[in-house]
Enzyme design. Structure first.
Site, PDB file in Angstrom:
ATOM      1  N   ARG A 199      67.903  50.346  63.781  1.00 35.48           N
ATOM      2  CA  ARG A 199      66.606  50.957  64.081  1.00 35.48           C
ATOM      3  C   ARG A 199      65.555  49.846  64.096  1.00 35.48           C
ATOM      4  O   ARG A 199      65.782  48.759  63.555  1.00 35.48           O
ATOM      5  CB  ARG A 199      66.231  52.033  63.065  1.00 35.48           C
ATOM      6  CG  ARG A 199      65.842  51.501  61.702  1.00 35.48           C
ATOM      7  CD  ARG A 199      65.500  52.637  60.751  1.00 35.48           C
ATOM      8  NE  ARG A 199      64.194  53.191  61.027  1.00 35.48           N
ATOM      9  CZ  ARG A 199      63.084  52.867  60.355  1.00 35.48           C
ATOM     10  NH1 ARG A 199      63.122  51.973  59.399  1.00 35.48           N
ATOM     11  NH2 ARG A 199      61.930  53.441  60.652  1.00 35.48           N
ATOM     12  N   GLU A 241      60.835  44.604  62.970  1.00 35.67           N
ATOM     13  CA  GLU A 241      62.055  44.342  62.213  1.00 35.67           C
ATOM     14  C   GLU A 241      63.195  45.114  62.864  1.00 35.67           C
ATOM     15  O   GLU A 241      63.131  46.337  62.968  1.00 35.67           O
ATOM     16  CB  GLU A 241      61.913  44.840  60.769  1.00 35.67           C
ATOM     17  CG  GLU A 241      60.864  44.091  59.985  1.00 35.67           C
ATOM     18  CD  GLU A 241      60.759  44.574  58.533  1.00 35.67           C
ATOM     19  OE1 GLU A 241      59.981  43.974  57.789  1.00 35.67           O
ATOM     20  OE2 GLU A 241      61.459  45.542  58.165  1.00 35.67           O
ATOM     21  N   LYS A 293      50.144  50.162  56.632  1.00 39.64           N
ATOM     22  CA  LYS A 293      50.526  48.980  57.405  1.00 39.64           C
ATOM     23  C   LYS A 293      49.439  47.911  57.379  1.00 39.64           C
ATOM     24  O   LYS A 293      49.583  46.846  57.997  1.00 39.64           O
ATOM     25  CB  LYS A 293      50.834  49.374  58.858  1.00 39.64           C
ATOM     26  CG  LYS A 293      52.111  50.226  58.998  1.00 39.64           C
ATOM     27  CD  LYS A 293      52.470  50.479  60.452  1.00 39.64           C
ATOM     28  CE  LYS A 293      53.588  51.497  60.628  1.00 39.64           C
ATOM     29  NZ  LYS A 293      54.950  50.928  60.669  1.00 39.64           N
TER      30      LYS A 293
END
Lengths: 317, 319
Positions: A199, A241, A293
């Protein structure tokens, strides 16, 4: 197009923000990847490991079997999938791994700790760009039992070592709504042996710094105050990522690998579709996620920058 | 991994009058590694059959070993393996998978096996011996002649293996006794016929073992729906949706404008779960627990029988 753009795993598929388990099954199963930044990033990792070993590597004794399994898995995968860069030779229990990119040779006897100078996971991680985490699949849950973590996005390995999967994720806003985190945990426990799922997770980093651990927040966190409409293109990087979950067949534990990619906005906006999708996703981001974030501090400047780019390129918002 | 591939029968050994061991290998492919307790799925003319791998996972030389008891039924897979298969034959397999993994956090292991239920413990015992971990095997069988791997086990694990022959009552008493006065950190693993497992399960409850240290097969392999049929779905008590035989409930709902989240579309991630209000469902996932299946279904793989009623959550602007 730069190599960074070409290799960049752009994470957005929709025109609005949605948090989901967007995993895909990898065929063939892979745990790591080699990018054009291999040499510089592996050297950066090793510098970080040498200077701050306790921050970048932690392991509980229970993880040792899985660590050996990971070492052999990663070396086998590298030599099979990238034979031009890596070779693995075996004679009985003795192995010799050659890294042609770095001109290095590692010789070791499998499961003989006296044959290597660092722990097996630490050795494996010194030959890949990924951060490597071992999640032990225990009778009472998934636990973080070992990790080589050089490029974390604002978290601390020391803090989470030995913690249970759900507890580690508690800080993510909304993660417990609709039993979401429980479902993800169950998903992971159902991953079949020798299978890997991937993912993409995204965030934003100011400057192109890969190593942003919680421990050095005072150095890099304040950079968020420096973002202006004028410098956003250079200073703001989309951070993605690529996360892989690999079921280790022998110990039945999970290898969690994280390959971090950064792309400065100036490069990102040269792709019309990326520009539009990034803009719409940031725009529809719930406030608590933007806070989490770290985007809230400069969201206004970022949006102005992106809107100007959209206007310049004559893209409808 | 999940894909089917072929292996060759390298060797067949008669273990007891009714049990044969098969060694399967490949000249062309590297066989995947496996863990103690893992099984292989054999795709036979009469359907799929699962058998535990009995070799040591740490000493796997590109071969899988299984042991099969001939249950003797006319159309049975075990009879086919015993009577039709010959050395050199090719069979189609998939896996290995592991629904019965050994948890390395245990301080001590108690294995309970009856008859052919011994097979998963063969790989577990050789694996744990290699790691230097402590375990005991409590093994029940009608007689020595019907006790597969008796000789091998008593030779190799003379200090760890307890074999119980003789009357049923006596065996029960001794097996129960073996569970008593255990230290914290002891894990119990069991494999055998239903009555054997029930008796042991009852005993572990009586003795207050935490249920999470008592292991039997974790979950059954998912049901494969071979011949999908159309069905009718009432959604949120208002819309009526018809799912054709060649589409999934998830596809139909999304086409109708319901923004159901999804990911794996294989019944393992649980993203596309919907609430089941009424009707019968063929569950084909490996995600939901038996309890959850009463009130939920995964729309990617599971199907209604005839008419069903479901509730779906609306998570956005699509509908």
């Amino acid at each position: 197009m730069s190599n960074s753009s070409k290799e960049f795993p752009f994470p957005f598929t929709k025109d609005s923000y949605a948090y989901s388990n967007n995993s895909i099954l990898l065929d063939p199963a892979r745990s790591v990847a080699v990018s054009s930044h291999y040499i510089e990033e592996v050297k950066l990792k090793r510098n970080l490991l040498n200077q701050n070993h306790e921050r970048c590597f932690r392991a509980l004794p229970l993880s040792l079997e899985a660590q050996w399994e990971v070492l052999l898995l990663v070396f086998k995968e590298l030599s099979t999938c990238e034979p031009q860069y890596f070779t693995l030779e075996q004679r009985g229990n003795a192995y010799q791994f050659t890294n042609h990119l770095l001109r290095e040779v590692e010789s070791f006897s499998f499961k003989d700790s006296s044959s290597i100078e660092v722990e097996p996971l630490d050795l494996a991680g010194r030959h890949v760009q990924e951060d490597l985490i071992i999640m032990g699949d225990r009778h009472d849950g998934l636990f973080l039992e070992a990790g080589q973590l050089c490029f974390p996005s604002n978290w601390s390995l020391t803090f989470v070592l030995g913690m249970e999967f759900k507890a580690i994720h508690t800080p993510v806003p909304g993660i417990t709504d609709n039993r979401f985190i429980e479902k993800v945990e169950r998903f992971i426990t159902r991953i079949r042996p020798n299978s890997a799922w991937e993912r993409k997770n995204w965030s934003v980093t100011i400057t192109n710094k890969l190593d942003t651990p919680l421990e050095t927040y005072s150095d890099w966190g304040k950079l968020r105050y420096n973002v202006t409409e004028a410098n956003a293109g250079e200073l703001v990087n989309l951070r993605v990522e690529v996360q892989r979950l690999y079921r280790l067949p022998v110990t039945n534990d999970i290898l969690f690998s994280i390959h971090t990619y950064l792309l400065p906005l100036n490069e990102l906006i040269s792709n019309d579709e990326w520009l539009k999708k990034f803009y719409t996703n940031v725009k529809t981001l719930p406030k608590e996620i933007a806070d989490y974030k770290g985007i809230s501090l400069y969201k206004r400047e970022l949006m102005t920058f992106l809107e100007r780019a959209l206007t310049q390129r004559k893209i409808e918002r | 991994m999940n894909d089917r591939y072929v292996v060759r029968v390298e060797k067949m050994e008669q273990v007891t009058p009714t049990i044969k061991a098969f060694t399967l290998s490949s000249n062309t492919a590297t066989l995947e590694q496996f863990g103690a307790g893992a099984h292989l799925t054999l795709h036979l003319p009469m359907g799929n059959r699962q058998y535990s791998l009995i070799n040591n996972p740490l000493d796997m030389k590109n071969e899988y070993k299984i042991a099969v008891k001939n249950l003797g039924s006319e159309q049975g897979g075990s009879r086919y393996l015993h009577e039709q298969l010959e050395v050199g034959d090719i069979i189609e397999v998939s896996g290995p998978d592991n629904y019965f993994p050994v948890h390395l956090e245990a301080q001590h292991y108690l294995f309970f096996a009856a008859g052919i239920g011994i097979t998963p413990f063969l790989s577990m015992m050789s694996y744990l011996s290699t790691l230097g971990k402590t375990f005991e095997l409590h093994y029940a069988a009608p007689h020595v002649e019907n006790c597969p791997f008796h000789e091998e086990i008593t030779n190799k694990y003379s200090k760890q293996a307890y074999v119980y022959l003789g009357s049923r009552e006596e065996k029960r008493k001794k097996l129960k006794e073996a569970l008593r006065n255990r230290k914290v950190g002891t894990h119990v693993y069991m494999c055998g016929p239903k009555s054997f497992m029930e008796m042991l399960n009852d005993s572990t409850k009586e003795l207050h073992f935490p249920q999470r240290v008592v292991h039997e097969e974790r979950f059954r392999p998912a049901l494969v729906i071979r011949d999908p049929k159309p069905f009718c779905v009432s959604v949120n008590g208002k819309d009526l949706v018809f799912v054709k035989e060649n589409e999934s409930l998830l596809e139909r709902l999304r086409n109708e404008g319901y923004s159901i989240p999804y990911a794996c579309r294989m019944g393992i991630c649980g993203s596309c779960e919907v609430t089941l209000c009424e009707g019968e469902v063929l569950h084909s996932d490996s995600f939901l627990t038996e309890q959850e299946k009463k009130s939920k279904m995964l729309s990617c793989v599971s199907r209604g029988v005839g008419d069903i009623a479901i509730d779906v959550e609306q998570d956005g602007s699509e509908k």
